[in-house]
Design a protein around this motif. Structure first.
Motif, short mmCIF file in Angstrom:
data_model
loop_
_atom_site.label_atom_id
_atom_site.label_comp_id
_atom_site.label_asym_id
_atom_site.label_seq_id
_atom_site.Cartn_x
_atom_site.Cartn_y
_atom_site.Cartn_z
N GLU A 202 0.79 -1.11 0.01
CA GLU A 202 -0.08 0.12 -0.05
C GLU A 202 0.93 1.28 -0.02
O GLU A 202 0.96 2.22 -0.78
CB GLU A 202 -0.89 0.18 1.40
CG GLU A 202 -2.11 -0.88 1.03
CD GLU A 202 -3.07 -0.65 0.24
OE1 GLU A 202 -2.91 0.24 -0.48
OE2 GLU A 202 -4.14 -1.48 0.44
N SER A 205 2.43 1.74 -3.24
CA SER A 205 1.86 2.61 -4.47
C SER A 205 1.14 3.63 -4.06
O SER A 205 0.49 4.43 -4.92
CB SER A 205 0.77 1.09 -4.95
OG SER A 205 0.12 0.48 -3.86
N ASN A 213 6.72 -1.04 -6.50
CA ASN A 213 5.63 -1.77 -5.80
C ASN A 213 5.29 -3.27 -6.44
O ASN A 213 5.22 -4.13 -5.55
CB ASN A 213 4.25 -1.14 -6.00
CG ASN A 213 3.89 -0.45 -7.22
OD1 ASN A 213 4.41 -0.90 -8.09
ND2 ASN A 213 2.79 -0.22 -7.22
N ARG A 214 5.82 -3.29 -7.62
CA ARG A 214 6.03 -4.74 -8.14
C ARG A 214 6.82 -5.79 -7.60
O ARG A 214 6.87 -7.01 -7.36
CB ARG A 214 6.10 -4.87 -9.65
CG ARG A 214 4.94 -4.74 -10.33
CD ARG A 214 4.78 -4.59 -12.07
NE ARG A 214 6.02 -5.33 -12.51
CZ ARG A 214 6.70 -4.41 -13.41
NH1 ARG A 214 6.43 -3.17 -13.86
NH2 ARG A 214 7.91 -4.84 -13.82
N ASP A 257 0.86 11.43 -2.47
CA ASP A 257 1.27 11.22 -3.86
C ASP A 257 0.62 12.45 -4.60
O ASP A 257 -0.36 12.66 -4.59
CB ASP A 257 0.35 9.86 -4.28
CG ASP A 257 0.69 9.67 -5.53
OD1 ASP A 257 1.52 10.53 -6.24
OD2 ASP A 257 0.21 8.65 -6.00
N ASP A 290 -7.97 5.05 -10.15
CA ASP A 290 -7.81 4.83 -8.74
C ASP A 290 -9.02 5.05 -7.97
O ASP A 290 -9.77 4.10 -8.20
CB ASP A 290 -6.51 5.81 -8.32
CG ASP A 290 -6.13 5.42 -6.88
OD1 ASP A 290 -6.59 4.19 -6.58
OD2 ASP A 290 -5.71 6.52 -6.32
#
Ligand code: ASP
Ligand code: MG
Length: 405
Positions: A202, A205, A213-214, A257, A290
């Motif tokens: 979380e 991202s 994040n991957r 972000d 999102d």
């Protein structure tokens, strides 16, 4: 004997002195009797510089040639580090992504690893070599060079750790771990000893730029024990794992972000199928959506708002404008002067009052909330861009100030 994968980011190998610093960390792990595989990023700003160089030649190069170019950054690092390790007297070999068996899909510039056959790495380890692998790169089924997307070396490291069943994957960077907030925004931010994969995922991202994040997704899937730590200071970092010790921490972190734009489709008919049409159209063009908010219907119409990354907003607006008649929208409105501030923590699942504490902190700072979205372990709010820094500090204080924690 343990197998350890160590990944070093661009700042950790930025110049000759830093390369030797890394060589010392690596050879120390090797001299303790471990199998050591090292994954490196391109030095410092090399990747950005290569992108600039490409633009000088052709502002719109093919993605294939871009990948050929960008993959060279990591190859410089891998050979320089190997030379430094040679100088320190340890046996070493450097490998490109494809020599190391990294096979990806064909999506140039943002490839996903499909398979990783680590035979070559294993053979080199069996010969007692330290193995250096260029991160961020692989090869697709046409034998063309691919890259994994910005920050992708973390993912290379975790993939290699997974395929070797490594005991530990250490991600060395220029910060000494994962913090409760960006220490540049919140001076009182604290380092976490541990965090779960889900929490890290979380946070990653939501704009905390510690790990790709991957890489966290992959670590969770293949149970790779991760540790984020500093290459410049010799002290324990943050462990990322399935479960963490019982802690009374309500939340683990606050993230911000700025790469968000909100698009509102105004006055669409309040009938079935409108949301489906809007979002399937965006999905068909691979536009990632999102937060989604639909207003309560009034006078047979409703508004549908959602957020996208800033660089996708023009494309999304264009698609919606083209479809305006079919979806019977009155207008399409966009606001990209906003940011998303989020709190993350497994503790909120079993504790009431977390959302109200967050909203209370915003209210006391007189910050208006435009949108809210929640998941089991996350609450995000969309607010004005100019309020972002104040919001992070206020929320962080509300949860981590010694009087509140
Ligand atoms: N060198 C690449 C980048 O700057 C990959 C990485 O650093 O992980 O994005
Ligand atoms: Mg990086």
């Amino acid at each position: 004997m343990k197998t350890i994968v160590q990944k070093f980011g661009g700042s950790s190998v930025a110049n000759a002195q830093r390369v030797f610093n890394v060589a010392r960390i690596v050879t120390e792990a090797y001299n303790q009797g471990n199998n050591v595989v090292v994954v490196v990023s391109a030095q410092g700003d090399t990747t950005d510089d290569l992108i600039e160089k490409a633009k000088e030649i052709n502002p719109n190069p093919s993605k294939r040639e871009m990948d050929v170019l960008l993959a060279t950054g990591e190859q410089m690092s891998m050979s320089l580090l190997a030379m430094a390790i040679e100088k320190l007297g340890c046996p070493v070999v450097s490998l490109t992504g494809w020599q190391a068996g990294v096979r990806t899909d064909t999506n140039h510039g943002a490839s996903h690893i499909k398979t990783l056959k680590a035979e070559r790495i294993q053979n080199e380890l069996a010969k007692k070599n330290i193995v250096i692998v260029a991160g961020f790169q692989g090869i697709n089924r046409y034998d063309d060079v691919t890259t994994l997307g910005r920050g992708g070396s973390d993912t290379s490291a975790v993939a290699i750790a997974a395929s070797l069943h490594a005991d530990l994957c250490q991600i060395f960077t220029d910060v000494d771990g994962v913090y409760t907030a960006d220490p540049r925004l919140v001076p009182g931010a604290r380092k976490l000893d541990e965090i779960t994969y889900d929490e890290m995922l979380e946070l990653a991202s939501l704009g905390a730029q510690v790990l790709h994040n991957r890489s966290v997704e992959m670590a969770k899937k293949f149970h790779v024990d991760l540790e984020v730590l500093s290459s410049l200071e010799d002290k324990p970092g943050t462990k990322v794992k399935e479960v963490t010790k019982m802690e009374k921490m309500l939340i683990k972190g606050v993230a911000k972000d700025d790469n968000v734009a909100r698009i509102s489709v105004m006055n669409v008919p309040d009938v079935p199928g409108i949301a489906y049409r809007i979002f399937s159209m965006l999905a068909a063009k691979r536009i990632n959506v999102d937060i989604i908010l639909q207003s309560v219907g009034r006078d047979q119409t409703k508004d549908i708002s959602f957020t996208v990354e800033k660089d996708q907003k023009d494309r999304a607006i264009q698609l919606l404008e083209e479809a305006k008649d079919t979806i019977q929208a009155k207008s399409i409105v966009c606001n990209d002067n906003i940011c998303k501030v989020s709190i993350v923590g497994s503790g909120m699942q079993s504790n009431p009052g977390v959302a109200s504490r967050m909203f209370g902190a915003l209210f006391e700072s007189n910050i208006n909330i435009h949108m809210i979205s929640t998941s089991e372990i996350k609450i995000s709010v969309l607010i004005d861009l100019e309020d972002g820094k104040r919001a992070v500090t206020a929320i962080h204080d509300a949860f981590f100030d010694e009087f509140n924690a």
